[in-house]
Motif scaffolding. Structure first.
Motif, PDB file in Angstrom:
ATOM      1  N   ALA A  21       0.826  -1.216   0.000  1.00  0.00           N
ATOM      2  CA  ALA A  21       0.000   0.000   0.000  1.00  0.00           C
ATOM      3  C   ALA A  21       0.857   1.261   0.000  1.00  0.00           C
ATOM      4  CB  ALA A  21      -0.935  -0.007   1.209  1.00  0.00           C
ATOM      5  N   ILE A  22       1.912   1.272   0.792  1.00  0.00           N
ATOM      6  CA  ILE A  22       2.779   2.457   0.904  1.00  0.00           C
ATOM      7  C   ILE A  22       3.478   2.760  -0.423  1.00  0.00           C
ATOM      8  CG2 ILE A  22       4.937   3.275   1.936  1.00  0.00           C
ATOM      9  CD1 ILE A  22       3.927   1.841   4.556  1.00  0.00           C
ATOM     10  N   PHE A  23       4.069   1.733  -1.029  1.00  0.00           N
ATOM     11  CA  PHE A  23       4.797   1.974  -2.279  1.00  0.00           C
ATOM     12  C   PHE A  23       3.849   2.321  -3.420  1.00  0.00           C
ATOM     13  CE2 PHE A  23       8.280  -0.125  -0.037  1.00  0.00           C
ATOM     14  CZ  PHE A  23       9.348   0.679  -0.421  1.00  0.00           C
ATOM     15  N   ARG A  24       2.681   1.709  -3.447  1.00  0.00           N
ATOM     16  CA  ARG A  24       1.711   2.063  -4.487  1.00  0.00           C
ATOM     17  C   ARG A  24       1.213   3.493  -4.290  1.00  0.00           C
ATOM     18  NH1 ARG A  24      -0.268   3.272  -9.051  1.00  0.00           N
ATOM     19  NH2 ARG A  24      -2.514   3.028  -9.262  1.00  0.00           N
ATOM     20  N   LYS A  25       0.971   3.893  -3.041  1.00  0.00           N
ATOM     21  CA  LYS A  25       0.521   5.268  -2.763  1.00  0.00           C
ATOM     22  C   LYS A  25       1.584   6.270  -3.197  1.00  0.00           C
ATOM     23  CE  LYS A  25      -2.135   8.371  -0.489  1.00  0.00           C
ATOM     24  NZ  LYS A  25      -1.460   9.636  -0.744  1.00  0.00           N
ATOM     25  N   LEU A  26       2.850   5.950  -2.933  1.00  0.00           N
ATOM     26  CA  LEU A  26       3.921   6.844  -3.359  1.00  0.00           C
ATOM     27  C   LEU A  26       3.958   6.939  -4.881  1.00  0.00           C
ATOM     28  CD1 LEU A  26       6.313   8.636  -2.732  1.00  0.00           C
ATOM     29  CD2 LEU A  26       7.723   6.595  -2.457  1.00  0.00           C
ATOM     30  N   VAL A 176       4.048   8.059   7.997  1.00  0.00           N
ATOM     31  CA  VAL A 176       4.523   9.424   8.235  1.00  0.00           C
ATOM     32  C   VAL A 176       5.622   9.731   7.219  1.00  0.00           C
ATOM     33  CG1 VAL A 176       5.680  10.931   9.873  1.00  0.00           C
ATOM     34  CG2 VAL A 176       3.963   9.311  10.692  1.00  0.00           C
ATOM     35  N   GLY A 177       5.516  10.870   6.579  1.00  0.00           N
ATOM     36  CA  GLY A 177       6.516  11.259   5.584  1.00  0.00           C
ATOM     37  C   GLY A 177       6.200  10.763   4.188  1.00  0.00           C
ATOM     38  N   HIS A 178       4.954  10.342   3.953  1.00  0.00           N
ATOM     39  CA  HIS A 178       4.592   9.813   2.635  1.00  0.00           C
ATOM     40  C   HIS A 178       4.756  10.847   1.528  1.00  0.00           C
ATOM     41  CE1 HIS A 178       0.711  11.912   2.201  1.00  0.00           C
ATOM     42  NE2 HIS A 178       0.712  11.885   3.513  1.00  0.00           N
ATOM     43  N   ASP A 179       4.772  12.129   1.896  1.00  0.00           N
ATOM     44  CA  ASP A 179       4.911  13.176   0.881  1.00  0.00           C
ATOM     45  C   ASP A 179       6.274  13.870   0.941  1.00  0.00           C
ATOM     46  OD1 ASP A 179       4.484  14.363   3.322  1.00  0.00           O
ATOM     47  OD2 ASP A 179       2.955  15.759   2.612  1.00  0.00           O
ATOM     48  N   ASP A 180       7.271  13.193   1.518  1.00  0.00           N
ATOM     49  CA  ASP A 180       8.608  13.791   1.611  1.00  0.00           C
ATOM     50  C   ASP A 180       9.200  14.126   0.247  1.00  0.00           C
ATOM     51  OD1 ASP A 180       8.625  13.735   4.354  1.00  0.00           O
ATOM     52  OD2 ASP A 180      10.012  12.053   4.549  1.00  0.00           O
ATOM     53  N   PHE A 181       8.804  13.381  -0.780  1.00  0.00           N
ATOM     54  CA  PHE A 181       9.342  13.653  -2.119  1.00  0.00           C
ATOM     55  C   PHE A 181       9.044  15.079  -2.553  1.00  0.00           C
ATOM     56  CE2 PHE A 181       5.004  12.427  -2.985  1.00  0.00           C
ATOM     57  CZ  PHE A 181       4.626  13.216  -4.052  1.00  0.00           C
ATOM     58  N   GLN A 182       7.931  15.663  -2.036  1.00  0.00           N
ATOM     59  CA  GLN A 182       7.607  17.045  -2.405  1.00  0.00           C
ATOM     60  C   GLN A 182       8.634  18.022  -1.841  1.00  0.00           C
ATOM     61  OE1 GLN A 182       3.561  18.119  -1.596  1.00  0.00           O
ATOM     62  NE2 GLN A 182       2.741  16.676  -3.081  1.00  0.00           N
ATOM     63  N   THR A 183       9.198  17.703  -0.695  1.00  0.00           N
ATOM     64  CA  THR A 183      10.253  18.551  -0.122  1.00  0.00           C
ATOM     65  C   THR A 183      11.439  18.633  -1.071  1.00  0.00           C
ATOM     66  OG1 THR A 183       9.564  17.912   2.106  1.00  0.00           O
ATOM     67  CG2 THR A 183      11.764  18.876   1.884  1.00  0.00           C
TER      68      THR A 183
END
Length: 200
Positions: A21-26, A176-183
């Protein structure tokens, strides 16, 4: 089987389901961000191309471990069979009708059958004859994004259904941090803007 053994099996299966789920969401979030950060993605096109591919492949790899089993493998199907054979482990007894439905949904389902074919021809190994005859493997065995999401959602629902009955615990798939790529992309945007100012 005792409670501690079953808990170890539950926790390990949950790890694969959460990671799928985590990798697919990313993967989904990166695709959704492409238009907003098109310039930034294009600055490191090779890196992001490989990242997109890797996140999807990890999700597929986890799905194969979850759904495709054999005698010694921990899979969703073998775990559900263990539940059926060990109802004494549960605080609240599983509904036998629901349990049989869940077993069928992970063993005798068209999308799961596609996943099994995908694993046998592309993921675990490449089919010799298909390559030699120049057949388009992706067209024949590919799962759609929607089908991948159905398999992940189904596995998560089943896991939580019996985890709650076993020890009143449910598993969440967000991290937590699922959107770190935006940083990273925003930092690159700032860098590119500063470079443009300096050049001007």
């Amino acid at each position: 089987m005792d409670n501690s053994e079953f808990k170890r099996l539950l926790d390990r299966l949950a790890e694969d389901i959460r990671e799928a789920a985590i990798f697919r969401k990313l993967h989904v979030d990166l695709i959704a961000s492409f238009n907003e950060f098109r310039r930034e993605f294009n600055e490191s096109n090779t890196f992001w191309y490989l990242s997109f591919q890797a996140y999807l492949e990890v999700a597929l790899h986890r799905l194969n471990r979850i759904y495709v089993g054999h005698n010694d493998a921990l899979s969703l199907g073998s775990w559900l069979e263990a539940i059926k054979n060990n109802p004494k482990l549960f605080v609240a007894l599983p509904d036998p009708v629901q349990l049989d439905q869940d077993i069928r949904s992970v063993e005798d389902d068209p999308i799961v059958k596609k996943l099994v074919k995908l694993r046998g021809n592309i993921v675990a190994h490449i089919n010799w004859n298909n390559v030699a005859k120049n057949l388009k493997l992706g067209d024949r065995f590919a799962l759609s994004f929607g089908e991948i999401d159905v398999l992940i959602s189904r596995a998560s629902d089943i896991l939580n259904r019996y985890s709650v009955l076993f020890n009143q615990e449910s598993w969440l798939t967000p991290i937590v941090g699922h959107d770190d790529f935006q940083t990273i992309l925003k930092a690159l945007r700032g860098y590119l803007e500063r470079m443009n100012v300096e050049i001007a």
